[in-house]
Write a protein that holds these residues in place. Structure first.
Motif, PDB file in Angstrom:
ATOM      1  N   LYS A   1       0.818  -1.218   0.000  1.00  0.00           N
ATOM      2  CA  LYS A   1       0.000   0.000   0.000  1.00  0.00           C
ATOM      3  C   LYS A   1       0.860   1.281   0.000  1.00  0.00           C
ATOM      4  N   ASN A   2       1.883   1.246   0.827  1.00  0.00           N
ATOM      5  CA  ASN A   2       2.762   2.408   0.946  1.00  0.00           C
ATOM      6  C   ASN A   2       3.514   2.684  -0.370  1.00  0.00           C
ATOM      7  N   LEU A   3       3.962   1.601  -0.987  1.00  0.00           N
ATOM      8  CA  LEU A   3       4.666   1.730  -2.270  1.00  0.00           C
ATOM      9  C   LEU A   3       3.716   2.288  -3.332  1.00  0.00           C
ATOM     10  N   LEU A   4       2.486   1.769  -3.340  1.00  0.00           N
ATOM     11  CA  LEU A   4       1.500   2.247  -4.310  1.00  0.00           C
ATOM     12  C   LEU A   4       1.214   3.742  -4.118  1.00  0.00           C
ATOM     13  N   GLU A   5       1.041   4.144  -2.854  1.00  0.00           N
ATOM     14  CA  GLU A   5       0.776   5.567  -2.578  1.00  0.00           C
ATOM     15  C   GLU A   5       1.927   6.440  -3.064  1.00  0.00           C
ATOM     16  N   ASN A   6       3.141   5.967  -2.834  1.00  0.00           N
ATOM     17  CA  ASN A   6       4.311   6.750  -3.252  1.00  0.00           C
ATOM     18  C   ASN A   6       4.492   6.766  -4.765  1.00  0.00           C
ATOM     19  N   LEU A   7       4.093   5.695  -5.436  1.00  0.00           N
ATOM     20  CA  LEU A   7       4.162   5.696  -6.911  1.00  0.00           C
ATOM     21  C   LEU A   7       3.116   6.652  -7.480  1.00  0.00           C
ATOM     22  N   SER A   8       1.920   6.665  -6.854  1.00  0.00           N
ATOM     23  CA  SER A   8       0.883   7.613  -7.283  1.00  0.00           C
ATOM     24  C   SER A   8       1.370   9.049  -7.062  1.00  0.00           C
ATOM     25  N   LEU A   9       2.015   9.235  -5.911  1.00  0.00           N
ATOM     26  CA  LEU A   9       2.547  10.560  -5.590  1.00  0.00           C
ATOM     27  C   LEU A   9       3.637  10.966  -6.592  1.00  0.00           C
ATOM     28  N   GLN A  10       4.375   9.967  -7.075  1.00  0.00           N
ATOM     29  CA  GLN A  10       5.425  10.277  -8.052  1.00  0.00           C
ATOM     30  C   GLN A  10       4.819  10.760  -9.372  1.00  0.00           C
ATOM     31  N   ILE A  11       3.629  10.263  -9.718  1.00  0.00           N
ATOM     32  CA  ILE A  11       2.950  10.781 -10.922  1.00  0.00           C
ATOM     33  C   ILE A  11       2.709  12.271 -10.712  1.00  0.00           C
ATOM     34  N   ASN A  12       2.243  12.609  -9.514  1.00  0.00           N
ATOM     35  CA  ASN A  12       1.984  14.016  -9.201  1.00  0.00           C
ATOM     36  C   ASN A  12       3.283  14.840  -9.299  1.00  0.00           C
ATOM     37  N   LYS A  13       4.375  14.286  -8.792  1.00  0.00           N
ATOM     38  CA  LYS A  13       5.653  15.018  -8.824  1.00  0.00           C
ATOM     39  C   LYS A  13       6.168  15.213 -10.248  1.00  0.00           C
ATOM     40  N   GLU A  14       5.942  14.212 -11.089  1.00  0.00           N
ATOM     41  CA  GLU A  14       6.374  14.345 -12.488  1.00  0.00           C
ATOM     42  C   GLU A  14       5.511  15.396 -13.196  1.00  0.00           C
ATOM     43  N   LEU A  15       4.228  15.425 -12.866  1.00  0.00           N
ATOM     44  CA  LEU A  15       3.355  16.444 -13.471  1.00  0.00           C
ATOM     45  C   LEU A  15       3.726  17.833 -12.933  1.00  0.00           C
ATOM     46  N   TYR A  16       4.098  17.876 -11.658  1.00  0.00           N
ATOM     47  CA  TYR A  16       4.574  19.156 -11.099  1.00  0.00           C
ATOM     48  C   TYR A  16       5.847  19.599 -11.835  1.00  0.00           C
ATOM     49  N   SER A  17       6.728  18.633 -12.131  1.00  0.00           N
ATOM     50  CA  SER A  17       7.959  18.960 -12.863  1.00  0.00           C
ATOM     51  C   SER A  17       7.597  19.606 -14.205  1.00  0.00           C
ATOM     52  N   ALA A  18       6.619  19.005 -14.899  1.00  0.00           N
ATOM     53  CA  ALA A  18       6.194  19.581 -16.187  1.00  0.00           C
ATOM     54  C   ALA A  18       5.683  21.007 -15.975  1.00  0.00           C
TER      55      ALA A  18
END
Ligand code: OFO
Length: 165
Positions: free
Chosen positions: A3-20
């Protein structure tokens, strides 16, 4: 998936979109000061970041996991000059490198071998990301030693076929 890994991978999508989003802001900054070469490099970076987000999104979908999307925050845009702007891009990439390392460690700890292999691409990609901005920063610094203008670097970047908008 853990669960924790999944949450952090979802959060990484957000971080990549923030990067854009951050690079959208930087491209506007460079266009406003008529540095089209730097803007071109940064616009190319926007595409790369969207691709990073999409890679994680596709991966989670293929694992049949639920993706949680969050708000994308607005970037700080108070850069004082091109050097400062590229320096903050490099600093940003270093934080993303740490995020990826953290995700990789989590996938190892939870014995999620598929995610571990998936993240290897990102580990290599971050080496490239940091190197790209470090190289640009070096070029700007060299203008002092060579007594040339930053506008020459901008012109060369504009002609550089490596960066496609
Ligand atoms: Fe997605 O690598 Fe930059 O932020």
């Amino acid at each position: 998936m853990d669960k924790n890994l999944l949450e952090n991978l979802s959060l990484q999508i957000n971080k990549e979109l923030y990067s854009a989003y951050l690079y959208f802001a930087m491209s506007i900054y460079f266009l406003e000061i008529n540095m089209e070469g730097f803007a071109k490099v940064i616009k190319n970076q926007i595409k790369e970041e969207l691709n990073h987000a999409k890679k994680i999104y596709n991966y989670l979908l293929s694992r049949d996991e639920e993706i949680i999307l969050n708000d994308i925050k607005a970037p700080d845009t108070n850069w004082i000059n091109p050097y400062d702007t590229i320096k903050s891009a490099l600093e940003h990439e270093k934080t993303i490198t740490n995020d990826i390392k953290h995700l990789y460690e989590m996938s190892k700890e939870t014995k999620d071998y598929a995610t571990e292999v998936f993240l290897q691409w990102f580990i290599e990609e971050q080496v490239e990301e940091e190197s790209k901005f470090r190289c640009l920063l070096d070029k700007i610094e060299q203008t002092k030693n060579l007594g040339c203008e930053i506008i020459h670097i901008d012109r060369n970047l504009k002609l550089d076929e490596e960066y496609i908008e």
